[in-house]
Design a protein around this motif. Sequence first.
Motif, PDB file in Angstrom:
ATOM      1  N   ASP A 164      41.815 -19.164  -4.313  1.00 48.68           N
ATOM      2  CA  ASP A 164      41.197 -18.242  -3.366  1.00 48.68           C
ATOM      3  C   ASP A 164      41.097 -18.940  -2.007  1.00 48.68           C
ATOM      4  O   ASP A 164      40.533 -20.029  -1.909  1.00 48.68           O
ATOM      5  N   ARG A 165      41.623 -18.306  -0.962  1.00 49.83           N
ATOM      6  CA  ARG A 165      41.652 -18.964   0.342  1.00 49.83           C
ATOM      7  C   ARG A 165      40.253 -19.306   0.844  1.00 49.83           C
ATOM      8  O   ARG A 165      40.024 -20.381   1.405  1.00 49.83           O
ATOM      9  N   ARG A 166      39.299 -18.405   0.672  1.00 47.09           N
ATOM     10  CA  ARG A 166      37.948 -18.671   1.171  1.00 47.09           C
ATOM     11  C   ARG A 166      37.342 -19.890   0.488  1.00 47.09           C
ATOM     12  O   ARG A 166      36.685 -20.708   1.141  1.00 47.09           O
ATOM     13  N   MET A 167      37.567 -20.009  -0.812  1.00 46.47           N
ATOM     14  CA  MET A 167      37.048 -21.172  -1.525  1.00 46.47           C
ATOM     15  C   MET A 167      37.783 -22.445  -1.105  1.00 46.47           C
ATOM     16  O   MET A 167      37.185 -23.512  -1.013  1.00 46.47           O
ATOM     17  N   ALA A 168      39.092 -22.330  -0.855  1.00 44.89           N
ATOM     18  CA  ALA A 168      39.871 -23.504  -0.464  1.00 44.89           C
ATOM     19  C   ALA A 168      39.496 -23.981   0.933  1.00 44.89           C
ATOM     20  O   ALA A 168      39.590 -25.175   1.223  1.00 44.89           O
ATOM     21  N   GLU A 169      39.085 -23.066   1.792  1.00 43.99           N
ATOM     22  CA  GLU A 169      38.707 -23.453   3.152  1.00 43.99           C
ATOM     23  C   GLU A 169      37.306 -24.044   3.219  1.00 43.99           C
ATOM     24  O   GLU A 169      36.974 -24.751   4.176  1.00 43.99           O
ATOM     25  N   ARG A 170      36.489 -23.755   2.211  1.00 45.31           N
ATOM     26  CA  ARG A 170      35.134 -24.324   2.130  1.00 45.31           C
ATOM     27  C   ARG A 170      34.907 -24.921   0.751  1.00 45.31           C
ATOM     28  O   ARG A 170      34.033 -24.471   0.000  1.00 45.31           O
ATOM     29  N   PRO A 171      35.681 -25.939   0.392  1.00 48.15           N
ATOM     30  CA  PRO A 171      35.628 -26.458  -0.973  1.00 48.15           C
ATOM     31  C   PRO A 171      34.435 -27.375  -1.211  1.00 48.15           C
ATOM     32  O   PRO A 171      33.937 -28.021  -0.292  1.00 48.15           O
ATOM     33  N   SER A 172      34.006 -27.408  -2.453  1.00 44.81           N
ATOM     34  CA  SER A 172      33.058 -28.444  -2.866  1.00 44.81           C
ATOM     35  C   SER A 172      33.848 -29.673  -3.296  1.00 44.81           C
ATOM     36  O   SER A 172      35.074 -29.608  -3.478  1.00 44.81           O
ATOM     37  N   LEU A 173      33.159 -30.798  -3.444  1.00 40.68           N
ATOM     38  CA  LEU A 173      33.815 -31.981  -3.971  1.00 40.68           C
ATOM     39  C   LEU A 173      34.093 -31.794  -5.459  1.00 40.68           C
ATOM     40  O   LEU A 173      33.369 -31.075  -6.160  1.00 40.68           O
ATOM     41  N   PHE A 174      35.128 -32.461  -5.925  1.00 41.75           N
ATOM     42  CA  PHE A 174      35.492 -32.343  -7.340  1.00 41.75           C
ATOM     43  C   PHE A 174      34.324 -32.707  -8.248  1.00 41.75           C
ATOM     44  O   PHE A 174      34.072 -32.039  -9.249  1.00 41.75           O
TER      45      PHE A 174
END
Length: 218
Positions: free
Chosen positions: A46-56
Motif C-alpha cells: 500500500d503506497r500510503r503505508m510505504a510512504e509512512r512506514p514503521s520500523l521492522f
Amino acid sequence: MTDGLAWIGEHWYSGAIAKDGMLSDICLTAVRGVDPVALVVRLGADRRMAERPSLFKDFDRLSVDLGDSVAMFGRSGEWAYVLEVERSTWHLVFLDRLGQDTLVGQGDELVCLDRFLHEHPWVCYVDAVGEVGSAEPGGSLLETTVPPEDRLGTFASLDAAMRRARAVRDAFPGCEDPEDEELARRLFGAVGEHLGLSLPRREIEQGLLPAVHLPSPL
C-alpha cells in the motif's frame, strides 16, 4: 555504515535467529535506478503505508495473513532493495507469470538472491534490456539450458566476478553442494562487490529499517 553482502551468505543456511530483525534465510531483491517506495508498491505494498512506514522491529508481523511477507526496504547507492525471509515476492510473481517479469520496467536492472526455503535456493539477474539469467548457487549464469543472449555483456561481467570469488562450482573445487555456507558467502560477496550493493548489518539484524506488508501473489 554498510557491510557488503557476504555477511548475509554466512548465515543463509544457519537458522540463526535475530530477535527484532533478520539474520538467516534473508532473500534480497534489488533494482537499479528505482525509488524504494516505488519498488515495494510494484510488489503489492500500500503506497500510503510505504510512504509512512514503521520500523521492522515495531511492525505487528502477526497481523498479516499466513503466506504474506513483511519486508524491510531501503536504498544502497543506485539500488533500491527489499529484504524478506524464506522467499522473495518478486520471484513468486515471476513464477506466477510463467517467467514473464511484470514488475521491472524496460531499462531497469534487477538482481534477486532467493533462499526459497521450500525449493532450491536461486540467484537471478535481469539486465537493462530485459534478458534474464538464473541458476542455483554455484551455477554459472552463462552455462544454462537457455543461456542469455547477453547483448550488453553484463552477464559475462557478473559471471566473471562470481568466478573470481570462487562462487561458481567449477572454480571452487570440492564444493558440489549448492547449500554450502562458504559458497553462499562467496556468492553474496561477489554480487555485492560487483554491483555496488552494500547493506547495513546492524540495522538489519536489529530491525531498524522501514517495513512494509507485501501480500502473497499466489
